[in-house]
Scaffold this motif. Sequence first.
Motif, PDB file in Angstrom:
ATOM      1  N   GLU A   1      -9.877   5.236  -9.424  1.00  0.00           N
ATOM      2  CA  GLU A   1     -10.726   5.775 -10.296  1.00  0.00           C
ATOM      3  C   GLU A   1     -10.548   4.998 -11.810  1.00  0.00           C
ATOM      4  O   GLU A   1      -9.568   4.473 -12.072  1.00  0.00           O
ATOM      5  N   GLU A   2     -11.465   5.112 -12.582  1.00  0.00           N
ATOM      6  CA  GLU A   2     -11.633   4.586 -13.905  1.00  0.00           C
ATOM      7  C   GLU A   2     -10.456   5.092 -14.780  1.00  0.00           C
ATOM      8  O   GLU A   2     -10.495   6.714 -14.715  1.00  0.00           O
ATOM      9  N   GLY A   3      -9.707   4.542 -15.344  1.00  0.00           N
ATOM     10  CA  GLY A   3      -8.602   5.303 -16.017  1.00  0.00           C
ATOM     11  C   GLY A   3      -7.134   5.702 -15.312  1.00  0.00           C
ATOM     12  O   GLY A   3      -6.281   6.184 -15.974  1.00  0.00           O
ATOM     13  N   GLN A   4      -7.286   5.452 -13.985  1.00  0.00           N
ATOM     14  CA  GLN A   4      -6.174   5.663 -13.193  1.00  0.00           C
ATOM     15  C   GLN A   4      -5.026   4.684 -13.616  1.00  0.00           C
ATOM     16  O   GLN A   4      -5.238   3.607 -14.066  1.00  0.00           O
ATOM     17  N   ARG A   5      -3.650   5.288 -13.504  1.00  0.00           N
ATOM     18  CA  ARG A   5      -2.566   4.214 -13.938  1.00  0.00           C
ATOM     19  C   ARG A   5      -1.923   4.034 -12.735  1.00  0.00           C
ATOM     20  O   ARG A   5      -2.007   4.556 -11.397  1.00  0.00           O
ATOM     21  N   VAL A   6      -1.269   2.808 -12.526  1.00  0.00           N
ATOM     22  CA  VAL A   6      -0.804   2.234 -11.463  1.00  0.00           C
ATOM     23  C   VAL A   6       0.303   3.003 -10.767  1.00  0.00           C
ATOM     24  O   VAL A   6       0.267   3.046  -9.506  1.00  0.00           O
ATOM     25  N   ALA A   7       1.108   3.896 -11.416  1.00  0.00           N
ATOM     26  CA  ALA A   7       1.936   4.802 -10.875  1.00  0.00           C
ATOM     27  C   ALA A   7       1.274   5.868  -9.730  1.00  0.00           C
ATOM     28  O   ALA A   7       1.651   5.936  -8.526  1.00  0.00           O
ATOM     29  N   ARG A   8      -0.024   6.391 -10.141  1.00  0.00           N
ATOM     30  CA  ARG A   8      -0.752   7.344  -9.417  1.00  0.00           C
ATOM     31  C   ARG A   8      -1.467   6.278  -8.130  1.00  0.00           C
ATOM     32  O   ARG A   8      -1.494   6.622  -7.173  1.00  0.00           O
ATOM     33  N   LEU A   9      -1.688   5.033  -8.570  1.00  0.00           N
ATOM     34  CA  LEU A   9      -2.394   4.321  -7.664  1.00  0.00           C
ATOM     35  C   LEU A   9      -1.522   3.965  -6.463  1.00  0.00           C
ATOM     36  O   LEU A   9      -1.971   3.918  -5.199  1.00  0.00           O
ATOM     37  N   PHE A  10      -0.100   3.683  -6.739  1.00  0.00           N
ATOM     38  CA  PHE A  10       0.603   3.333  -5.591  1.00  0.00           C
ATOM     39  C   PHE A  10       0.883   4.639  -4.874  1.00  0.00           C
ATOM     40  O   PHE A  10       1.074   4.458  -3.602  1.00  0.00           O
ATOM     41  N   ASP A  11       1.000   5.900  -5.187  1.00  0.00           N
ATOM     42  CA  ASP A  11       0.876   7.124  -4.496  1.00  0.00           C
ATOM     43  C   ASP A  11      -0.442   6.976  -3.460  1.00  0.00           C
ATOM     44  O   ASP A  11      -0.201   7.394  -2.474  1.00  0.00           O
ATOM     45  N   ASP A  12      -1.640   6.909  -4.020  1.00  0.00           N
ATOM     46  CA  ASP A  12      -2.768   6.854  -3.299  1.00  0.00           C
ATOM     47  C   ASP A  12      -2.771   5.985  -2.415  1.00  0.00           C
ATOM     48  O   ASP A  12      -2.994   6.266  -1.259  1.00  0.00           O
ATOM     49  N   LEU A  13      -2.475   4.557  -2.633  1.00  0.00           N
ATOM     50  CA  LEU A  13      -2.129   3.694  -1.468  1.00  0.00           C
ATOM     51  C   LEU A  13      -1.086   3.976  -0.487  1.00  0.00           C
ATOM     52  O   LEU A  13      -1.323   3.589   0.592  1.00  0.00           O
ATOM     53  N   SER A  14      -0.117   4.572  -0.668  1.00  0.00           N
ATOM     54  CA  SER A  14       0.999   5.040   0.008  1.00  0.00           C
ATOM     55  C   SER A  14       0.183   5.911   1.288  1.00  0.00           C
ATOM     56  O   SER A  14       0.508   6.004   2.147  1.00  0.00           O
ATOM     57  N   ARG A  15      -0.495   7.067   0.551  1.00  0.00           N
ATOM     58  CA  ARG A  15      -1.180   8.005   1.411  1.00  0.00           C
ATOM     59  C   ARG A  15      -2.101   7.541   2.475  1.00  0.00           C
ATOM     60  O   ARG A  15      -2.206   7.671   3.793  1.00  0.00           O
ATOM     61  N   ALA A  16      -2.790   6.356   1.952  1.00  0.00           N
ATOM     62  CA  ALA A  16      -4.027   5.741   2.634  1.00  0.00           C
ATOM     63  C   ALA A  16      -3.302   4.795   3.921  1.00  0.00           C
ATOM     64  O   ALA A  16      -4.005   4.631   4.857  1.00  0.00           O
ATOM     65  N   THR A  17      -2.220   4.152   3.532  1.00  0.00           N
ATOM     66  CA  THR A  17      -1.757   3.118   4.372  1.00  0.00           C
ATOM     67  C   THR A  17      -0.413   3.639   5.183  1.00  0.00           C
ATOM     68  O   THR A  17      -0.344   2.873   6.174  1.00  0.00           O
ATOM     69  N   GLY A  18       0.352   4.744   4.715  1.00  0.00           N
ATOM     70  CA  GLY A  18       1.588   4.839   5.353  1.00  0.00           C
ATOM     71  C   GLY A  18       2.718   4.042   4.810  1.00  0.00           C
ATOM     72  O   GLY A  18       3.955   4.423   5.099  1.00  0.00           O
ATOM     73  N   GLU A  19       2.571   3.048   3.850  1.00  0.00           N
ATOM     74  CA  GLU A  19       3.454   2.428   3.173  1.00  0.00           C
ATOM     75  C   GLU A  19       4.346   2.941   2.294  1.00  0.00           C
ATOM     76  O   GLU A  19       3.474   3.901   1.616  1.00  0.00           O
ATOM     77  N   PRO A  20       5.523   2.899   2.064  1.00  0.00           N
ATOM     78  CA  PRO A  20       5.897   3.698   0.712  1.00  0.00           C
ATOM     79  C   PRO A  20       5.436   3.197  -0.513  1.00  0.00           C
ATOM     80  O   PRO A  20       5.188   1.939  -0.555  1.00  0.00           O
ATOM     81  N   ALA A  21       5.287   3.851  -1.382  1.00  0.00           N
ATOM     82  CA  ALA A  21       5.028   3.715  -2.619  1.00  0.00           C
ATOM     83  C   ALA A  21       5.695   2.500  -3.425  1.00  0.00           C
ATOM     84  O   ALA A  21       5.247   1.592  -4.152  1.00  0.00           O
ATOM     85  N   GLU A  22       7.076   2.518  -3.148  1.00  0.00           N
ATOM     86  CA  GLU A  22       7.853   1.528  -3.424  1.00  0.00           C
ATOM     87  C   GLU A  22       7.620   0.396  -2.995  1.00  0.00           C
ATOM     88  O   GLU A  22       7.891  -0.788  -3.828  1.00  0.00           O
ATOM     89  N   SER A  23       6.917   0.116  -1.809  1.00  0.00           N
ATOM     90  CA  SER A  23       6.501  -0.979  -1.150  1.00  0.00           C
ATOM     91  C   SER A  23       5.277  -1.900  -2.334  1.00  0.00           C
ATOM     92  O   SER A  23       5.482  -2.955  -2.641  1.00  0.00           O
ATOM     93  N   PHE A  24       4.448  -0.882  -2.769  1.00  0.00           N
ATOM     94  CA  PHE A  24       3.518  -1.541  -3.728  1.00  0.00           C
ATOM     95  C   PHE A  24       4.249  -1.725  -5.187  1.00  0.00           C
ATOM     96  O   PHE A  24       3.709  -2.715  -5.734  1.00  0.00           O
ATOM     97  N   ALA A  25       5.120  -0.851  -5.575  1.00  0.00           N
ATOM     98  CA  ALA A  25       5.680  -1.214  -6.986  1.00  0.00           C
ATOM     99  C   ALA A  25       6.516  -2.475  -6.723  1.00  0.00           C
ATOM    100  O   ALA A  25       6.256  -3.210  -7.762  1.00  0.00           O
ATOM    101  N   ARG A  26       7.163  -2.734  -5.788  1.00  0.00           N
ATOM    102  CA  ARG A  26       7.741  -4.190  -5.574  1.00  0.00           C
ATOM    103  C   ARG A  26       6.613  -5.140  -5.444  1.00  0.00           C
ATOM    104  O   ARG A  26       7.050  -6.184  -6.174  1.00  0.00           O
ATOM    105  N   ALA A  27       5.475  -5.252  -4.955  1.00  0.00           N
ATOM    106  CA  ALA A  27       4.666  -6.065  -4.728  1.00  0.00           C
ATOM    107  C   ALA A  27       3.947  -6.372  -6.212  1.00  0.00           C
ATOM    108  O   ALA A  27       3.807  -7.497  -6.417  1.00  0.00           O
ATOM    109  N   ALA A  28       4.081  -5.334  -7.186  1.00  0.00           N
ATOM    110  CA  ALA A  28       3.348  -5.425  -8.279  1.00  0.00           C
ATOM    111  C   ALA A  28       4.233  -6.339  -9.066  1.00  0.00           C
ATOM    112  O   ALA A  28       3.937  -6.733 -10.485  1.00  0.00           O
ATOM    113  N   GLU A  29       5.473  -6.425  -8.913  1.00  0.00           N
ATOM    114  CA  GLU A  29       6.499  -7.230  -9.547  1.00  0.00           C
ATOM    115  C   GLU A  29       6.291  -8.578  -9.571  1.00  0.00           C
ATOM    116  O   GLU A  29       6.599  -9.366 -10.876  1.00  0.00           O
TER     117      GLU A  29
END
Length: 301
Positions: A85-113
Amino acid sequence: MNVENLLRETLAEMADEQVPPPPARFLPHRPARRRGAVLAAAAAVVALAAGGTVAVRTLSPEADRPEAPVAARPGPERTHEVTVEEGQRVARLFDDLSRATGEPAESFARAAEDGRALGLPPYAEGGLEGFAHPGTYRFPVSATPTEILAGMVARFRETADGLGLASRRAPRDVVIIASLVQAESPTQADMPKVARVIHNRLARGMRLQLDSTVLYGLGRYRGGVTVGDLKLRSPYNTYRHRGLPPGPVSNPGEAALRAALHPAPGPWLHFVVTDPERGTVEFATTGEEFAELAERARRSG
């Protein structure tokens, strides 16, 4: 000439002809290939042109056997779909991606580094916030967190290139302003005027005094800002600190980026959402006008 003489001459001519040489005379000698080699060749990919589109299929060795059943073609690879969504923050984005993929949100947080792996532009300074471009994405279930986030960054760069963002003197500041515009504007139509208020206040050395930056520093998404919140010592507290916050506070869409680059002309220094239910925002130039709008907003709230 009668039929008998014609038949006699034809037989004589045939008797004088030489027997044609066998085809092998004109072809290099090749030993007969084994059946296995033939089947291996039959398993090669064959391109079939149909109506200008090239369809590709693979022939199985079993296809050489007339009685073999036709193997079903594999279906398309399954995909996930995620909307940023427009205006979405990455913290919430990681949670959404975790629900969509089954990957832990921490995996996306690490990838973002790893900004280099994501393809972030240099002016992002290694941070993903502000550069995960809004939109709907479809990606194969086999995609890694890095590949998923890189696709969002690629779309940001495509949009930024179309707007000529990289050629600006301070492209990072433009993204920060766009994130503020995105967070503060009830509608896209308000964005150019909100952007003008931000530019005017920065030009005058005024504090931006934006609730969205305070909320970002507090890790909150909605709600009013209290007097206690305004004492926050975070660099995102634009009631205390002059200038822009240190980074974007959301992921802005194209309209917000365009407004940050091309704000509406005008003298405004303030804006107030006077009717939150309808998303009505009004603009003021003087302190007196601002006070009137604030009072109207208080009564409507």
